[in-house]
Design a protein around this motif. Structure first.
Motif, PDB file in Angstrom:
ATOM      1  N   ILE A 404     137.626  80.311 -36.912  1.00 50.28           N
ATOM      2  CA  ILE A 404     136.531  81.339 -37.307  1.00 50.28           C
ATOM      3  C   ILE A 404     135.107  80.455 -37.440  1.00 50.28           C
ATOM      4  CG2 ILE A 404     135.510  82.864 -38.774  1.00 50.28           C
ATOM      5  CD1 ILE A 404     138.246  83.601 -40.005  1.00 50.28           C
ATOM      6  N   ALA A 405     135.246  79.200 -38.158  1.00 47.65           N
ATOM      7  CA  ALA A 405     133.986  78.615 -38.232  1.00 47.65           C
ATOM      8  C   ALA A 405     133.537  78.107 -36.759  1.00 47.65           C
ATOM      9  CB  ALA A 405     134.310  77.442 -38.899  1.00 47.65           C
ATOM     10  N   GLN A 406     134.579  77.663 -35.880  1.00 46.26           N
ATOM     11  CA  GLN A 406     134.149  77.181 -34.627  1.00 46.26           C
ATOM     12  C   GLN A 406     133.451  78.369 -33.512  1.00 46.26           C
ATOM     13  OE1 GLN A 406     133.815  74.147 -33.255  1.00 46.26           O
ATOM     14  NE2 GLN A 406     133.342  74.994 -31.220  1.00 46.26           N
ATOM     15  N   LYS A 407     134.042  79.642 -33.842  1.00 46.72           N
ATOM     16  CA  LYS A 407     133.547  80.862 -32.947  1.00 46.72           C
ATOM     17  C   LYS A 407     132.312  80.904 -33.715  1.00 46.72           C
ATOM     18  CE  LYS A 407     136.120  84.117 -32.112  1.00 46.72           C
ATOM     19  NZ  LYS A 407     136.258  84.354 -30.765  1.00 46.72           N
ATOM     20  N   ILE A 408     132.171  80.749 -34.938  1.00 50.79           N
ATOM     21  CA  ILE A 408     130.421  81.005 -35.306  1.00 50.79           C
ATOM     22  C   ILE A 408     129.461  80.346 -34.666  1.00 50.79           C
ATOM     23  CG2 ILE A 408     129.171  81.388 -37.505  1.00 50.79           C
ATOM     24  CD1 ILE A 408     131.489  82.392 -38.960  1.00 50.79           C
ATOM     25  N   ARG A 409     129.805  79.045 -34.733  1.00 49.75           N
ATOM     26  CA  ARG A 409     128.995  77.999 -34.245  1.00 49.75           C
ATOM     27  C   ARG A 409     128.674  78.112 -32.698  1.00 49.75           C
ATOM     28  NH1 ARG A 409     131.940  74.618 -37.678  1.00 49.75           N
ATOM     29  NH2 ARG A 409     133.557  74.065 -35.925  1.00 49.75           N
ATOM     30  N   THR A 410     129.692  78.473 -31.979  1.00 51.13           N
ATOM     31  CA  THR A 410     129.536  78.612 -30.466  1.00 51.13           C
ATOM     32  C   THR A 410     128.931  80.124 -30.278  1.00 51.13           C
ATOM     33  OG1 THR A 410     132.000  79.354 -30.332  1.00 51.13           O
ATOM     34  CG2 THR A 410     131.174  76.866 -30.083  1.00 51.13           C
ATOM     35  N   GLU A 411     129.313  81.008 -30.844  1.00 52.33           N
ATOM     36  CA  GLU A 411     129.023  82.574 -30.493  1.00 52.33           C
ATOM     37  C   GLU A 411     128.127  83.259 -31.203  1.00 52.33           C
ATOM     38  OE1 GLU A 411     132.529  85.069 -29.965  1.00 52.33           O
ATOM     39  OE2 GLU A 411     133.930  83.071 -29.340  1.00 52.33           O
ATOM     40  N   GLU A 412     127.643  82.678 -32.357  1.00 55.08           N
ATOM     41  CA  GLU A 412     126.744  83.134 -33.427  1.00 55.08           C
ATOM     42  C   GLU A 412     126.195  82.311 -33.934  1.00 55.08           C
ATOM     43  OE1 GLU A 412     125.950  86.476 -34.035  1.00 55.08           O
ATOM     44  OE2 GLU A 412     127.616  87.421 -33.091  1.00 55.08           O
ATOM     45  N   PRO A 413     125.046  81.603 -33.238  1.00 55.78           N
ATOM     46  CA  PRO A 413     124.375  80.505 -33.948  1.00 55.78           C
ATOM     47  C   PRO A 413     123.461  81.029 -34.978  1.00 55.78           C
ATOM     48  CG  PRO A 413     123.427  80.902 -31.695  1.00 55.78           C
ATOM     49  CD  PRO A 413     124.875  81.751 -31.800  1.00 55.78           C
ATOM     50  N   LEU A 414     123.093  82.266 -34.799  1.00 58.10           N
ATOM     51  CA  LEU A 414     122.110  82.755 -35.950  1.00 58.10           C
ATOM     52  C   LEU A 414     122.803  83.071 -37.057  1.00 58.10           C
ATOM     53  CD1 LEU A 414     119.446  83.702 -37.060  1.00 58.10           C
ATOM     54  CD2 LEU A 414     119.885  86.076 -35.978  1.00 58.10           C
ATOM     55  N   LEU A 415     124.161  83.456 -37.147  1.00 51.53           N
ATOM     56  CA  LEU A 415     124.756  83.696 -38.128  1.00 51.53           C
ATOM     57  C   LEU A 415     125.159  82.332 -38.889  1.00 51.53           C
ATOM     58  CD1 LEU A 415     126.409  85.570 -40.183  1.00 51.53           C
ATOM     59  CD2 LEU A 415     128.224  85.551 -38.529  1.00 51.53           C
ATOM     60  N   SER A 416     125.380  81.322 -38.169  1.00 52.42           N
ATOM     61  CA  SER A 416     125.699  80.038 -38.614  1.00 52.42           C
ATOM     62  C   SER A 416     124.600  79.410 -39.405  1.00 52.42           C
ATOM     63  CB  SER A 416     126.119  79.152 -37.371  1.00 52.42           C
ATOM     64  OG  SER A 416     126.253  77.703 -37.861  1.00 52.42           O
ATOM     65  N   ALA A 417     123.324  79.681 -38.724  1.00 53.12           N
ATOM     66  CA  ALA A 417     122.291  79.356 -39.408  1.00 53.12           C
ATOM     67  C   ALA A 417     122.090  79.770 -40.839  1.00 53.12           C
ATOM     68  CB  ALA A 417     120.867  79.225 -38.604  1.00 53.12           C
ATOM     69  N   LEU A 418     122.299  81.034 -40.684  1.00 49.89           N
ATOM     70  CA  LEU A 418     122.155  81.993 -42.145  1.00 49.89           C
ATOM     71  C   LEU A 418     123.276  81.714 -43.250  1.00 49.89           C
ATOM     72  CD1 LEU A 418     121.371  85.500 -40.400  1.00 49.89           C
ATOM     73  CD2 LEU A 418     119.701  84.312 -41.745  1.00 49.89           C
ATOM     74  N   LEU A 419     124.072  81.120 -42.903  1.00 47.96           N
ATOM     75  CA  LEU A 419     125.267  80.353 -43.744  1.00 47.96           C
ATOM     76  C   LEU A 419     124.773  79.415 -44.598  1.00 47.96           C
ATOM     77  CD1 LEU A 419     128.606  81.280 -41.854  1.00 47.96           C
ATOM     78  CD2 LEU A 419     127.719  82.523 -43.787  1.00 47.96           C
ATOM     79  N   ARG A 420     123.905  79.609 -45.481  1.00 45.46           N
ATOM     80  CA  ARG A 420     123.426  78.746 -46.356  1.00 45.46           C
ATOM     81  C   ARG A 420     123.378  79.089 -47.932  1.00 45.46           C
ATOM     82  NH1 ARG A 420     117.929  75.904 -44.467  1.00 45.46           N
ATOM     83  NH2 ARG A 420     117.834  75.492 -46.800  1.00 45.46           N
ATOM     84  N   PHE A 421     124.122  78.723 -48.876  1.00 41.07           N
ATOM     85  CA  PHE A 421     124.204  79.206 -50.003  1.00 41.07           C
ATOM     86  C   PHE A 421     122.777  79.319 -50.611  1.00 41.07           C
ATOM     87  CE2 PHE A 421     124.355  78.714 -54.701  1.00 41.07           C
ATOM     88  CZ  PHE A 421     125.270  79.626 -55.064  1.00 41.07           C
TER      89      PHE A 421
END
Length: 658
Positions: A404-421
């Motif tokens: 899932i993490a790999q899919k987020i990095r490659t397909e959802e870069p904005l969501l990856s950037a927002l995933l900050r505690f």
């Protein structure tokens, strides 16, 4: 030895004392020796040898190499020293005298009876260049302000022009008003120009006559009235002396001050106008940040338009935009977010998101990703199980999270950037996104860190696996049956292959015997080659099947070249649609997709017959795609690359069902 700064100081002092730029070396040497003797008498122990002509000559040669002076030599000995900065320091000295006595005229070569070489002074045309020099830095140059209409020129320095000259000019205007009855005359003249501004006119005239600082401030921070006042006052003074011959030095100063006041007035008014325009443009920038999609790259920001549709980059410079962004993205403290949050994403991408949109944007992207990822996992795992394969993510939670993490990095870069505690926690605490949004965001936390991505997206590995199994025959989900079927299929295939080989071998041997004996092949053998026979028809069917397999293999290769994966084409189409078709309204989203599909089907209906034998190559598909994507009806689609990939895949889907 004296330092270069000491030598400069002595050259400056001696040149101002003698009021010459060309200094006699023996006289300067004697001055330096007296200077050293004075230091010793005052208790500062200095070696007198540093003032000897030989040592002083070496220091002057070193200074000359650096451009600080030029030396005139005779028979190998220094005769004269030319010190060009004398004119600069002499000009400053003249203005120091003006500081103590405002009633003396502005310094000029004519007034001071000095001639400055061309290389030591910069000529400035007041009417054309005055404003340009207000923004320059002082580098020790003398400038000559040249005025029109026979008015004497004025010596000045760049630094004085941008600081003190405005004060001196206002002082000269006050002197003019205090001469004879000029104040009453000007007040009466201006009253006719400003008939409804009696009080304003009285206050500003009194400021000019008695309060220099307030008068200067009215020029630095102009209003419409003060701008008009100074314009008419300066123009009136110039008109008074325009026809007069043989003006006194003081009258020349009045005209010089009037000219400079006029240009200062226009300069600061234009500065104020530019600042207002800049503020208005930056308000447009703030407005653009409040619009969809609420997340922007730096190129998006440079392309922002204001409410009137005018590009903001045409109203302010990129430096202004960058400065604004720097200010807006600065963290006020550790427990608060800036007005615009700067987020780094995979692939060296960078997004700017308004603070108030962080939580809503995060939850929206999370929901979209969950829906799409769930369908992709179900289809992908079903295909793997259907072909008797498996994947570590099916059996292990850590492997599932990694996938899932790999899919987020490659397909959802904005969501990856927002995933900050830190960002999500502070945004939840400070922006008041609403009870439901706060509750859902808190479910993504695990103490002082984010929960696993599977928990954040609410993707249950075991449930997804069960749904994948429902899409394939039941017996393929039972390991024992799968192994038994695979065993018997392999065994049966081996038996059939062996029997066919024996039959082919027997026929081959029998044919060879007949040919050796000179006999014609038997009817049984000829039947294999007779046109129109059942065996011939079977061969034709076999050839057609092979062509179909080759045709679809080519389409599969094209599909994998476009997507870079072996996921079913329908799953890829859904994934791409989620990117280029982000409409919130479900009905509208379905309608847009069907419009696109219909357009592609209608276009391909004419071309499909030509692709029955051989599918198109990638170049042909790209050409068709570009032609379809240029339809004006789809001009509002932002993610054009995803849209084009969708068209390509849908073309392949149509060709597959030939």
């Amino acid at each position: 030895m004296p330092t270069k700064y000491d030598l400069n100081s002595m050259l400056r002092t001696f040149s101002l004392r003698t009021r010459k730029a060309t200094l006699n070396f023996p006289q300067f040497s004697a001055f330096v020796q007296k200077y050293v003797d004075k230091l010793n008498n005052e208790g500062t122990a200095v070696d007198k040898s540093i003032a000897s002509p030989v040592m002083l000559g070496h220091e002057l040669e070193s200074l000359a190499q650096k451009g600080g002076c030029t030396l005139e030599q005779e028979n190998g000995k220094i005769r004269n020293i030319h010190y060009p900065k004398y004119y600069y320091y002499e000009t400053l000295r003249l203005y120091a005298a003006l500081e103590h006595n405002s009633e003396i005229p502005f310094p000029s070569e004519k007034q001071e009876k000095i001639i400055i070489p061309t290389e030591a002074v910069i000529a400035v045309d007041v009417k054309k260049e005055f404003s340009d020099w207000l923004d320059k830095n002082d580098e020790g140059y003398v400038i000559r302000l040249n005025f029109p209409e026979g008015i004497d020129s004025v010596l000045c320095t760049i630094n004085l022009l941008s600081t003190k000259m405005l004060d001196y000019s206002v002082q000269k205007i006050r002197q003019y008003l205090n001469t004879h009855k000029n104040a009453e005359y000007m007040r009466s003249k201006l009253k006719g120009i400003f008939p409804t501004k009696d009080n304003h006119l009285k206050d500003l005239m009194n400021a000019v006559l008695t309060q220099n600082r307030q008068a200067v401030s009215s020029l630095l921070n102009p209003t419409d009235f003060t701008f008009q006042f100074w314009t008419h006052l300066a123009t009136s003074i110039l008109q008074e002396y325009r026809q007069k011959n043989n003006m006194t030095p003081m009258e020349h100063s009045f005209c010089q001050a009037a000219y400079m006041i006029g240009f200062y007035n226009m300069y600061y008014k234009s500065q104020q106008t530019r600042e207002k325009d800049r503020e208005a443009a930056l308000k447009g920038l703030r407005y653009a940040f409040s619009q969809r999609p609420h997340y922007f790259t730096i190129n998006d920001i440079y392309a922002f338009r204001d409410k009137s549709g005018i590009p903001i980059a045409k109203r302010v410079s990129l430096d202004d935009i960058n400065s604004y962004l720097t200010k807006m993205t600065q963290y006020p403290d550790k427990m608060d977010l800036p007005a615009v949050v700067r987020l780094n994403a995979p692939g060296n991408k960078e997004y700017f998101v308004p603070r108030e949109r962080i939580i809503v944007l995060f939850l929206t992207r999370k929901h979209d990703a969950r829906r799409r990822f769930r369908l992709e996992f179900i289809e992908h795992w079903a295909n793997l199980l259907n072909s008797y394969r498996t994947h570590p993510a099916m059996k292990d939670d850590d492997a599932f999270d990694a996938e899932i993490a790999q899919k987020i990095r490659t397909e959802e870069p904005l969501l990856s950037a927002l995933l900050r505690f830190d960002v999500l926690y502070i945004a939840k605490e400070t922006t008041q996104p609403g009870y439901e949004a706060v509750k859902e965001t808190e479910e993504c936390f695990d103490g002082q860190q984010l929960a696993p991505v599977s928990a954040i997206l609410r993707l249950d590995r075991e449930k997804i696996l069960r749904e994948a199994k429902l899409k394939i025959p039941f017996w393929k989900t039972i390991p024992v049956l799968v192994h038994l079927v695979m065993f018997f299929k392999g065994f049966a295939k081996g038996v059939r292959v062996g029997a066919d080989d024996l039959k082919r071998q027997a026929a081959y041997e029998k044919t060879n015997k007949q040919i050796s004996a000179g006999d014609a092949p038997s009817k049984e053998i000829n039947a294999f080659e007779r046109p129109g026979s059942p065996s011939s028809a079977a061969g034709t069917r076999k050839t057609a099947k092979a062509e179909l397999i080759s045709y679809r293999s080519a389409l599969t290769a094209l599909k994998e070249r476009i997507t870079g994966n072996d996921i079913p084409i329908d799953v890829n189409l859904d994934s791409l649609e989620a990117k280029w078709n982000p409409l919130i309204d479900i009905a509208a989203r379905k309608n847009l997709r069907e419009d696109v599909n219909s357009m592609i089907r209608d276009f391909m209906r004419k071309l499909k017959r030509g692709f029955r034998i051989k599918p198109p190559d990638m170049k042909r598909i790209n050409d068709i795609t570009n032609r379809l994507a240029e339809n004006e009806a789809f001009s509002q689609i932002r993610k054009i690359d995803d849209f084009k990939n969708y068209i390509k895949l849908y073309i392949i889907k149509i060709l597959w069902d030939k």
